[in-house]
Motif scaffolding. Structure first.
Motif, mmCIF file in Angstrom:
data_model
loop_
_atom_site.group_PDB
_atom_site.id
_atom_site.type_symbol
_atom_site.label_atom_id
_atom_site.label_comp_id
_atom_site.label_asym_id
_atom_site.label_seq_id
_atom_site.Cartn_x
_atom_site.Cartn_y
_atom_site.Cartn_z
ATOM 1 N N LYS A 122 0.839 -1.203 0.000
ATOM 2 C CA LYS A 122 0.000 0.000 0.000
ATOM 3 C C LYS A 122 0.874 1.254 0.000
ATOM 4 O O LYS A 122 0.543 2.248 -0.650
ATOM 5 C CB LYS A 122 -0.934 0.002 1.215
ATOM 6 N N LYS A 123 1.981 1.210 0.714
ATOM 7 C CA LYS A 123 2.899 2.357 0.718
ATOM 8 C C LYS A 123 3.416 2.630 -0.690
ATOM 9 O O LYS A 123 3.484 3.782 -1.136
ATOM 10 C CB LYS A 123 4.065 2.096 1.668
ATOM 11 N N LYS A 124 3.795 1.584 -1.412
ATOM 12 C CA LYS A 124 4.309 1.744 -2.775
ATOM 13 C C LYS A 124 3.260 2.360 -3.689
ATOM 14 O O LYS A 124 3.572 3.222 -4.523
ATOM 15 C CB LYS A 124 4.772 0.397 -3.323
ATOM 16 N N ALA A 184 1.652 9.716 -5.693
ATOM 17 C CA ALA A 184 2.284 11.028 -5.504
ATOM 18 C C ALA A 184 3.169 11.381 -6.698
ATOM 19 O O ALA A 184 3.153 12.523 -7.173
ATOM 20 C CB ALA A 184 3.098 11.027 -4.212
ATOM 21 N N HIS A 185 3.935 10.420 -7.189
ATOM 22 C CA HIS A 185 4.826 10.675 -8.328
ATOM 23 C C HIS A 185 4.037 11.031 -9.588
ATOM 24 O O HIS A 185 4.494 11.821 -10.417
ATOM 25 C CB HIS A 185 5.708 9.462 -8.582
ATOM 26 N N ASN A 206 -6.828 14.376 -5.849
ATOM 27 C CA ASN A 206 -7.696 13.906 -4.760
ATOM 28 C C ASN A 206 -7.146 12.688 -4.024
ATOM 29 O O ASN A 206 -7.910 11.910 -3.451
ATOM 30 C CB ASN A 206 -9.105 13.601 -5.282
ATOM 31 N N ARG A 207 -5.839 12.500 -4.067
ATOM 32 C CA ARG A 207 -5.242 11.406 -3.293
ATOM 33 C C ARG A 207 -5.185 11.824 -1.818
ATOM 34 O O ARG A 207 -5.340 13.016 -1.496
ATOM 35 C CB ARG A 207 -3.837 11.091 -3.798
ATOM 36 N N LEU A 234 7.130 7.910 2.892
ATOM 37 C CA LEU A 234 5.883 8.632 2.630
ATOM 38 C C LEU A 234 6.068 10.138 2.778
ATOM 39 O O LEU A 234 5.538 10.927 1.981
ATOM 40 C CB LEU A 234 4.795 8.139 3.583
ATOM 41 N N ARG A 235 6.836 10.531 3.784
ATOM 42 C CA ARG A 235 7.075 11.964 4.002
ATOM 43 C C ARG A 235 7.802 12.579 2.804
ATOM 44 O O ARG A 235 7.473 13.672 2.357
ATOM 45 C CB ARG A 235 7.924 12.137 5.274
#
Length: 334
Positions: A115-117, A123-124, A129-130, A192-193
């Motif tokens: 999920k992090k990926k 983001a990339h 609306n993420r 994530l940051r």
């Protein structure tokens, strides 16, 4: 006293350096909580999860696999069906938890990493609306998933060599296993940051026993994770607050009723008559200064010492207080 040399063009040296280095000086840099590293700690059942699940900009990793009676405004994964099965949302029935797709396994750290990926890819690609903030709820349960995954990985390596397996985390490769386990949590936060997300971290508070010589001592209101993991997170967090449950005696207006339970009406106004009684009500507060909890907290703006959280929308209560504090102070000093 600070002095600045002036260049021939009328620009101070500070301004010249800022121009060349792309830096800022003499300005405030307030950061919205959804773009910060924010820690919320509290005892079980005091409203930590409810707080973040009321945030409409959040993606909550439900590492505790806990159910919820309230309707969430955040995105929450995994969900829990009425029979206790962990599920992901079914695209054909996105609002129906019982129609969710079973994970097919218990929740694991690799599933959380997947999920992090996806979030980083979003983001990339600048997906509109993420989520703005990703919440790990709770860190103590997520850390146990890290430990279990490390044991499983190690046992796979040992099996390939024909060696006997280890039975638990404490049997892994010496003291180096501990900092490696912390690194997985820290990398989750910073990956994530660095992708532009805020990160919310939820911790259970409880008691810890320890010994001084032969005497058993007890610490109260401490995070239920190893001290080094807590310290690593704490020093990087911009906001650290505690959710506290308080029992308050308040006057409450009650409608007078007759023996049959019908309202007693005022003979002139024909409105129900009321009387005031004192009742004990339960309140939930987001605290920054409250007894022994004060040693756990920190903040950037001059927040109130305690914010009353409503049942309907606790995140909005906090957000409003934070925005008012920023406006009053014109933002935190850089």
């Amino acid at each position: 006293m600070t002095t600045h040399q002036t260049l021939s063009a009328g620009m101070t040296l500070t301004e010249e350096w800022a121009s060349q280095l792309g830096a800022f000086s003499g300005v405030s840099m307030p950061c919205h909580p959804t773009h910060a590293i924010m820690v919320v700690a509290g005892h079980s059942g005091h409203g930590k999860s409810t707080f973040f699940r009321s945030c409409p900009y959040a993606y909550v990793v439900n590492a505790d696999c806990s159910s919820a009676s309230e309707v969430t405004r955040a995105l929450v994964w995994p969900g829990i069906r009425s029979d206790g099965t962990l599920v992901s949302a079914n695209p054909s029935h996105p609002g129906n938890v019982d129609a969710g797709i079973p994970l097919g396994t218990s929740l694991t750290w690799p599933l959380i990493e997947e999920k992090k990926k996806i979030l980083i890819q979003m983001a990339h690609k600048n997906v509109p609306n993420r989520p703005r903030i990703v919440v790990l709820d709770t860190v103590d349960l997520a850390y146990r998933l890290v430990q279990a995954w490390m044991v499983q990985t190690r046992n796979a390596e040992l099996a390939s060599k024909g060696s006997p397996p280890v039975s638990d985390f404490n049997e892994l490769y010496g003291k180096s296993a501990w900092p490696e386990s912390y690194a997985h949590i820290m990398n989750f936060i910073f990956d994530l940051r660095n992708a532009g997300y805020g990160v919310g971290l939820v911790y259970h508070l409880g008691n810890k026993d320890y010994y001084e010589g032969d005497s058993k001592k007890r610490l109260t209101n401490v995070p239920l994770v190893p001290d080094n993991l807590w310290n690593n997170v704490y020093k990087h967090a911009e906001i650290v607050a505690c959710v506290e449950q308080k029992f308050i005696k308040k006057p409450v207006a009650k409608i007078l009723r007759d023996a049959k339970g019908n309202p007693v009406l005022d003979p002139q106004t024909k409105e129900p008559r009321t009387t005031t009684v004192v009742e004990e009500v339960t309140e939930h507060h987001l605290t920054f200064e409250s007894g022994s909890l004060s040693t756990l907290t920190k903040k950037r703006a001059e927040m109130p010492s305690s914010i009353l959280l409503s049942k309907q929308n606790p995140w909005a209560d906090f957000e409003n207080a934070y925005n008012l504090a920023l406006a009053a102070s014109k933002g935190p000093t850089p």
